[in-house]
Enzyme design. Structure first.
Site, PDB file in Angstrom:
ATOM      1  N   HIS A   1      79.165  72.544 109.081  1.00 50.82           N
ATOM      2  CA  HIS A   1      80.639  72.227 109.268  1.00 50.82           C
ATOM      3  C   HIS A   1      81.324  71.934 107.847  1.00 50.82           C
ATOM      4  O   HIS A   1      80.730  70.922 107.062  1.00 50.82           O
ATOM      5  CB  HIS A   1      80.982  71.073 109.934  1.00 50.82           C
ATOM      6  CG  HIS A   1      82.287  70.540 109.792  1.00 50.82           C
ATOM      7  ND1 HIS A   1      83.016  70.076 111.181  1.00 50.82           N
ATOM      8  CD2 HIS A   1      83.256  70.436 109.139  1.00 50.82           C
ATOM      9  CE1 HIS A   1      84.242  69.766 110.852  1.00 50.82           C
ATOM     10  NE2 HIS A   1      84.741  70.061 109.893  1.00 50.82           N
TER      11      HIS A   1
ATOM     12  N   HIS B   1      84.648  73.118 104.652  1.00 51.96           N
ATOM     13  CA  HIS B   1      85.884  73.465 104.274  1.00 51.96           C
ATOM     14  C   HIS B   1      85.457  74.270 102.875  1.00 51.96           C
ATOM     15  O   HIS B   1      85.234  73.572 101.981  1.00 51.96           O
ATOM     16  CB  HIS B   1      86.858  72.369 104.343  1.00 51.96           C
ATOM     17  CG  HIS B   1      87.131  71.835 105.586  1.00 51.96           C
ATOM     18  ND1 HIS B   1      87.930  72.312 106.361  1.00 51.96           N
ATOM     19  CD2 HIS B   1      86.362  70.691 105.796  1.00 51.96           C
ATOM     20  CE1 HIS B   1      88.078  71.607 107.519  1.00 51.96           C
ATOM     21  NE2 HIS B   1      86.943  70.481 107.552  1.00 51.96           N
ATOM     22  N   LEU B   2      85.600  75.536 102.871  1.00 49.29           N
ATOM     23  CA  LEU B   2      85.629  76.077 101.579  1.00 49.29           C
ATOM     24  C   LEU B   2      86.693  76.551 100.893  1.00 49.29           C
ATOM     25  O   LEU B   2      86.906  76.988  99.831  1.00 49.29           O
ATOM     26  CB  LEU B   2      84.630  77.620 101.870  1.00 49.29           C
ATOM     27  CG  LEU B   2      83.350  77.327 102.384  1.00 49.29           C
ATOM     28  CD1 LEU B   2      82.436  78.613 102.370  1.00 49.29           C
ATOM     29  CD2 LEU B   2      82.668  76.357 101.307  1.00 49.29           C
ATOM     30  N   ARG B   3      88.019  76.342 101.789  1.00 52.20           N
ATOM     31  CA  ARG B   3      89.382  76.726 101.233  1.00 52.20           C
ATOM     32  C   ARG B   3      89.494  77.979 100.863  1.00 52.20           C
ATOM     33  O   ARG B   3      88.592  79.052 101.145  1.00 52.20           O
ATOM     34  CB  ARG B   3      89.637  75.779 100.024  1.00 52.20           C
ATOM     35  CG  ARG B   3      89.403  74.278 100.369  1.00 52.20           C
ATOM     36  CD  ARG B   3      90.168  73.653 101.400  1.00 52.20           C
ATOM     37  NE  ARG B   3      89.883  72.160 101.419  1.00 52.20           N
ATOM     38  CZ  ARG B   3      90.376  71.544 102.660  1.00 52.20           C
ATOM     39  NH1 ARG B   3      90.323  72.162 103.841  1.00 52.20           N
ATOM     40  NH2 ARG B   3      90.269  70.117 102.590  1.00 52.20           N
TER      41      ARG B   3
ATOM     42  N   LYS C   1      87.260  76.855 116.799  1.00 51.49           N
ATOM     43  CA  LYS C   1      87.541  75.320 116.349  1.00 51.49           C
ATOM     44  C   LYS C   1      88.685  74.874 116.904  1.00 51.49           C
ATOM     45  O   LYS C   1      89.953  75.391 116.994  1.00 51.49           O
ATOM     46  CB  LYS C   1      87.782  75.128 114.960  1.00 51.49           C
ATOM     47  CG  LYS C   1      88.045  73.778 114.230  1.00 51.49           C
ATOM     48  CD  LYS C   1      86.731  72.870 114.647  1.00 51.49           C
ATOM     49  CE  LYS C   1      87.313  71.485 114.201  1.00 51.49           C
ATOM     50  NZ  LYS C   1      86.816  71.174 112.755  1.00 51.49           N
TER      51      LYS C   1
ATOM     52  N   HIS D   1      87.164  68.891 116.840  1.00 53.03           N
ATOM     53  CA  HIS D   1      87.903  67.659 116.068  1.00 53.03           C
ATOM     54  C   HIS D   1      88.115  66.835 117.242  1.00 53.03           C
ATOM     55  O   HIS D   1      89.081  66.676 117.706  1.00 53.03           O
ATOM     56  CB  HIS D   1      89.002  67.944 115.120  1.00 53.03           C
ATOM     57  CG  HIS D   1      89.380  66.558 114.366  1.00 53.03           C
ATOM     58  ND1 HIS D   1      89.080  66.599 112.899  1.00 53.03           N
ATOM     59  CD2 HIS D   1      89.965  65.571 114.710  1.00 53.03           C
ATOM     60  CE1 HIS D   1      89.356  65.543 112.553  1.00 53.03           C
ATOM     61  NE2 HIS D   1      89.913  64.979 113.706  1.00 53.03           N
TER      62      HIS D   1
ATOM     63  N   HIS E   1      81.583  65.911 113.340  1.00 54.99           N
ATOM     64  CA  HIS E   1      81.657  64.722 112.390  1.00 54.99           C
ATOM     65  C   HIS E   1      81.976  63.385 113.011  1.00 54.99           C
ATOM     66  O   HIS E   1      82.941  62.880 113.221  1.00 54.99           O
ATOM     67  CB  HIS E   1      82.698  64.976 111.372  1.00 54.99           C
ATOM     68  CG  HIS E   1      84.008  65.568 111.776  1.00 54.99           C
ATOM     69  ND1 HIS E   1      84.760  65.111 112.819  1.00 54.99           N
ATOM     70  CD2 HIS E   1      84.763  66.508 111.234  1.00 54.99           C
ATOM     71  CE1 HIS E   1      85.877  65.970 112.704  1.00 54.99           C
ATOM     72  NE2 HIS E   1      85.816  66.693 112.176  1.00 54.99           N
TER      73      HIS E   1
ATOM     74  N   LEU F   1      89.346  62.218 107.602  1.00 54.98           N
ATOM     75  CA  LEU F   1      89.296  62.031 109.373  1.00 54.98           C
ATOM     76  C   LEU F   1      88.094  62.721 110.170  1.00 54.98           C
ATOM     77  O   LEU F   1      87.845  63.862 109.491  1.00 54.98           O
ATOM     78  CB  LEU F   1      90.905  62.386 109.611  1.00 54.98           C
ATOM     79  CG  LEU F   1      91.946  61.688 109.167  1.00 54.98           C
ATOM     80  CD1 LEU F   1      93.152  62.470 109.550  1.00 54.98           C
ATOM     81  CD2 LEU F   1      91.888  60.089 109.922  1.00 54.98           C
TER      82      LEU F   1
ATOM     83  N   ASP G   1      81.192  68.228 106.516  1.00 55.55           N
ATOM     84  CA  ASP G   1      82.692  68.337 106.518  1.00 55.55           C
ATOM     85  C   ASP G   1      83.222  68.157 105.033  1.00 55.55           C
ATOM     86  O   ASP G   1      84.143  67.553 104.668  1.00 55.55           O
ATOM     87  CB  ASP G   1      83.109  66.969 107.280  1.00 55.55           C
ATOM     88  CG  ASP G   1      84.731  67.236 107.679  1.00 55.55           C
ATOM     89  OD1 ASP G   1      85.190  68.181 107.419  1.00 55.55           O
ATOM     90  OD2 ASP G   1      85.014  66.307 108.008  1.00 55.55           O
TER      91      ASP G   1
END
Ligand code: NCD
Ligand code: ZN
Length: 368
Positions: free
Chosen positions: A21, A23-25, A107, A144, A182, A227, A255
């Protein structure tokens, strides 16, 4: 006299881990943060909450190309793409993406629950046909797990999600394979541990390291805001027991969620903690503190592939017991991002000879 002290190793060697998990943007942020992940992890499940989100096979293919183009010279890293579910996701398109090997999973963001989730699912009934198709083809659903209802106390949103949404969904679609992402509570640990083989959970490094007091220690700490938000100490301890237990329900998912400095240190600071520069090293500290270094490989390198039905990695990675200074910041000016534990010294350092990026000895990571 025989030495009765347990031997504390100076080297940790393990099958190369994966980050289930992250986030690579995109664009400049992608270029800035990707090397930290790609050096350590062979594969990563890349979250689709871009602006606009990754909702089609073509968008995912284009994003995969941008990630591969942003990799440092010589890096070997496989991004695993996910589809962002909306109220109008087309089951046939999603299934095609999975069959063609583009979407490893889908997701589910409850609309409004977190960063860039406004286009997420607001009406679960509308995506039932999609979830039924996923259950039929064995495509994992990544969740999530928080209700977005502002009436619900922010510290209860995970528990309420499990009661009101997740548990009813699992009763309705018992075949569906689910990763509760997460997790942050003792309740979630128990729910997943007792949930049979079709449910698993990722655990972040930061939720193993901090409880909610840390958010307010000596003043508000925007860089510790994410979050689901960190919970009580008893929850943190339950997460540490779960992660270090060897139970294959629990595996590594950082995350890591970078935001530019100006968006974190603001009147409405963005949710997300950037752990990529130090997450693996922090997991190692936690497993050492729990006397469970022999189970780090299960958590980091074995249980994730097992749940996803993917082969384990054949290459290896080494951490050495040497002080590792987490960079104060990554990037410059407007784009700078502050890592979790910035400026602190950690006890384990990546052996750069086992990094996936042969150019890494001269990288900014080692120059600090
Ligand atoms: C994530 C982000 O910034 O994209 N933020 C976070 O606090 N974890 C979104 C998410 O995973 O919830
Ligand atoms: Zn996330």
């Amino acid at each position: 006299m025989p030495n009765v002290q347990p031997k504390v190793p100076n080297v940790i060697s393990l099958r190369r881990p994966d980050d289930w998990h992250v986030h690579l943007r995109d664009r400049t942020m992608l270029a800035l943060v990707l090397p930290f992940t790609a050096r350590r992890f062979a594969r990563a499940i890349v979250m689709p909450n871009l602006v606009p989100p990754v909702t089609t096979v073509d968008a995912a293919l284009a994003y995969r190309r941008r990630i591969l183009a942003a990799l440092p010279e010589g890096a070997r890293f496989t991004p695993l793409l996910t589809c962002y579910l909306t109220n109008t996701t087309d089951a046939a398109e999603l299934a095609r993406g999975h069959t063609e090997g583009v979407f490893v999973a889908a997701k589910l963001y409850p609309a409004g629950a977190t960063t860039h989730s406004d286009l997420g699912v607001s009406d679960f009934e509308r995506i039932m046909p999609v979830l039924e198709r996923m259950a039929a083809i064995g495509m994992p659903l990544l969740v999530h797990g928080e209700v977005a209802d502002p009436e619900i106390d922010i510290f209860d949103r995970e528990a309420v999600f499990i009661d009101r949404v997740l548990d009813p969904l699992r009763r309705r679609l018992p075949q569906l394979r689910i990763v509760l992402e997460h997790i942050t509570t003792e309740m979630a640990v128990r729910y997943v541990a007792e949930g049979g083989e079709r449910i698993a959970a990722t655990i972040t490094a930061h939720h193993l390291a901090i409880n909610r007091n840390a958010l307010f220690a000596g003043g508000m700490r925007p860089h510790l805001y994410c979050l689901p938000i960190a919970k009580r100490e008893k929850d943190r301890l339950a997460l540490r027991r779960a992660a270090t237990s060897g139970d294959p329900h629990f595996f590594l998912g950082t995350d890591s969620a970078p935001h530019p400095l100006a968006q974190k240190e603001a009147a409405r600071g963005a949710a997300g903690i950037f752990t990529a520069p130090a997450a693996l090293e922090i997991y190692a500290e936690v497993f050492e503190e729990e006397g469970a270094l022999d189970r780090l490989e299960a958590f980091a390198s074995l249980s994730g592939p097992r749940f996803y039905g993917l082969p384990v990695n054949e290459t290896r990675l080494t951490l050495v017991r040497e002080p590792f200074l987490v960079p104060q910041r990554v990037g410059e000016g407007e784009n700078a991002v502050i890592p979790f534990r910035a400026g602190e010294s950690l006890r384990w350092r990546l052996d750069f000879r086992t990094a996936q990026d042969p150019a890494s000895p001269s990288s900014p990571e080692t120059a600090s």
